[in-house]
Structure formats: C-alpha cells, structure tokens
Write an enzyme that holds these catalytic residues in place. Structure first.
Site, PDB file in Angstrom:
ATOM      1  N   GLN A  18       2.818   9.900   1.439  1.00 35.16           N
ATOM      2  CA  GLN A  18       4.118   9.219   1.431  1.00 35.16           C
ATOM      3  C   GLN A  18       4.962   9.587   0.212  1.00 35.16           C
ATOM      4  OE1 GLN A  18       2.202   5.198   2.352  1.00 35.16           O
ATOM      5  NE2 GLN A  18       4.222   5.040   3.329  1.00 35.16           N
ATOM      6  N   GLY A  38       0.832  -1.194   0.000  1.00 33.28           N
ATOM      7  CA  GLY A  38       0.000   0.000   0.000  1.00 33.28           C
ATOM      8  C   GLY A  38       0.865   1.241   0.000  1.00 33.28           C
ATOM      9  N   HIS A  43      -2.468   7.260   7.165  1.00 30.88           N
ATOM     10  CA  HIS A  43      -1.573   8.251   6.551  1.00 30.88           C
ATOM     11  C   HIS A  43      -2.349   9.485   6.088  1.00 30.88           C
ATOM     12  CE1 HIS A  43       2.255   6.168   6.542  1.00 30.88           C
ATOM     13  NE2 HIS A  43       1.714   5.088   5.994  1.00 30.88           N
ATOM     14  N   HIS A  71      -4.146   0.992   7.976  1.00 31.13           N
ATOM     15  CA  HIS A  71      -2.764   1.478   7.955  1.00 31.13           C
ATOM     16  C   HIS A  71      -2.615   2.608   6.935  1.00 31.13           C
ATOM     17  CE1 HIS A  71       1.739   0.885   8.041  1.00 31.13           C
ATOM     18  NE2 HIS A  71       1.573   1.557   6.914  1.00 31.13           N
ATOM     19  N   GLU A  72      -3.078   2.370   5.716  1.00 33.33           N
ATOM     20  CA  GLU A  72      -2.916   3.374   4.653  1.00 33.33           C
ATOM     21  C   GLU A  72      -3.788   4.602   4.887  1.00 33.33           C
ATOM     22  OE1 GLU A  72      -0.439   3.242   2.722  1.00 33.33           O
ATOM     23  OE2 GLU A  72       0.057   1.174   3.203  1.00 33.33           O
ATOM     24  N   CYS A  83       6.275  -0.146   7.274  1.00 37.64           N
ATOM     25  CA  CYS A  83       5.830   1.004   6.492  1.00 37.64           C
ATOM     26  C   CYS A  83       6.987   1.500   5.640  1.00 37.64           C
ATOM     27  CB  CYS A  83       5.357   2.103   7.440  1.00 37.64           C
ATOM     28  SG  CYS A  83       4.760   3.592   6.615  1.00 37.64           S
ATOM     29  N   LEU A  84       6.697   1.820   4.400  1.00 33.24           N
ATOM     30  CA  LEU A  84       7.740   2.327   3.513  1.00 33.24           C
ATOM     31  C   LEU A  84       8.314   3.653   4.007  1.00 33.24           C
ATOM     32  CD1 LEU A  84       6.093   1.468   0.069  1.00 33.24           C
ATOM     33  CD2 LEU A  84       7.878   0.193   1.287  1.00 33.24           C
TER      34      LEU A  84
END
Length: 184
Positions: free
Chosen positions: A50, A45, A144, A140-141, A98-99
C-alpha cells in the site's frame, strides 16, 4: 515520515509480495514510517504494498479501538514475512474499508479463526492461532501481501454497484484526507 498510500489501480497492489531477510535496508525506519502513515490516515492496518513496496511487511494498531475493545489496549505490532496457513471457524460478515480504496465500505465474510506465522521486528518467528477482530484485520492486511483486496471477496453484484467509484480511482480522481499515489 508520512508516505503516500497507493490507490486501487496501482499494479503493486496486485503483486504477490516477497519475503524479506534480516538485512533488509532501513527496516526499522520503514516500519516507523508505516505506522506514522497509517496513523495519519486513521487506519488500523497498513501493508507494504500500500506504500508501493512489494514486500511482506504489515503494521497493525488496534489501540485506537481500545475504548470498545479493551483487550486491544496498547496493541501495536509489525508483522514480517506474514502468512496465513489456515482459515477456519464460523464465517462472519462485517463491513470493511481500505486506505487503498478511499470511500468504499462493503460487507465481507471472513473466517473467525486463523493460524498465522510471521516474524516480529527482531526476526523472531511466531506461529499463532488468532481469533475475532484481530483475525479479520490480519486477513485483510495479509491479503494485500498476496495481491488481493477486500473487494475481491464481495459479490459480483456489489462490485458492479461500486464500479463507478473504482473507475474514478482508475482515472486518478480519488479523494481522501491523506496523501495518495494515484494512477496517472
């Protein structure tokens, strides 16, 4: 085009993202770039903050997990103006990464069922009840989009234990295999 992923410490990651309109410039290209960026970084994701954009756009690709989760075969979706209205069900703990937090993985409790509303790439509105692993990824996404990160859901003790890694990111010295936009 592969875009740099913004790392912990970048202010955009703590902003509440704005809804967009159907005439948002180059949206189709942006979504394609987000998928390409996420795939290149081996993520499942990616949220627009991000990549430095404070807008409510998320892409999710669960097809990469279809060997273990056959129900996600060919699952690749964009979510526009996404909002979670209700989180319910049993709280389940699972490790997340997480990226934007390279090298950090922590156990996070999340509700197993959510009620979401969003628009697809054609700006068709959807209201859905989602359960299981997809509900976790969405939470999670979509966090953000509200200026939150998964580390906001861990205990103060766990946060203290990863403080060194977070400080490394704040100093612009994080390492990963993908292109990043670090704090200077």
């Amino acid at each position: 085009m592969i875009l740099p992923i913004y790392v912990y410490g970048q202010p955009v990651l703590r902003q509440v993202a704005e809804d967009i309109t159907v005439d948002y410039p180059n949206l189709k290209e942006l979504i394609e770039n987000m998928f390409e960026t996420m795939d290149h970084a081996d993520g499942v994701g990616l949220a627009a903050p991000q990549i430095g954009l404070p807008i409510r756009v998320v892409v999710i690709n669960l097809d990469v997990l279809s060997e273990d989760y056959p129900e996600y075969k060919d699952f690749r979706k964009a979510y526009i103006n996404a909002h979670i209205d209700v989180v319910e069900g049993e709280e389940v703990s699972m490790e997340e990464g997480c990226l934007s937090l390279p090298g950090i993985h922590e156990s996070v409790k999340r509700g197993s069922k959510i009620h979401v509303r969003y628009m697809d790439e054609n700006f068709v509105e959807h209201n859905e009840v989602v359960e299981g692993f997809l509900a976790r990824v969405m939470q999670h996404e979509f966090d953000h989009l509200d200026g939150k990160m998964f580390i906001d859901h861990i205990s103060p003790l766990r946060k203290q234990m990863i403080k060194g890694k977070l400080n490394t990111m704040l100093k612009g010295k994080a390492r990963s295999s993908y292109k990043m936009k670090q704090v200077k």
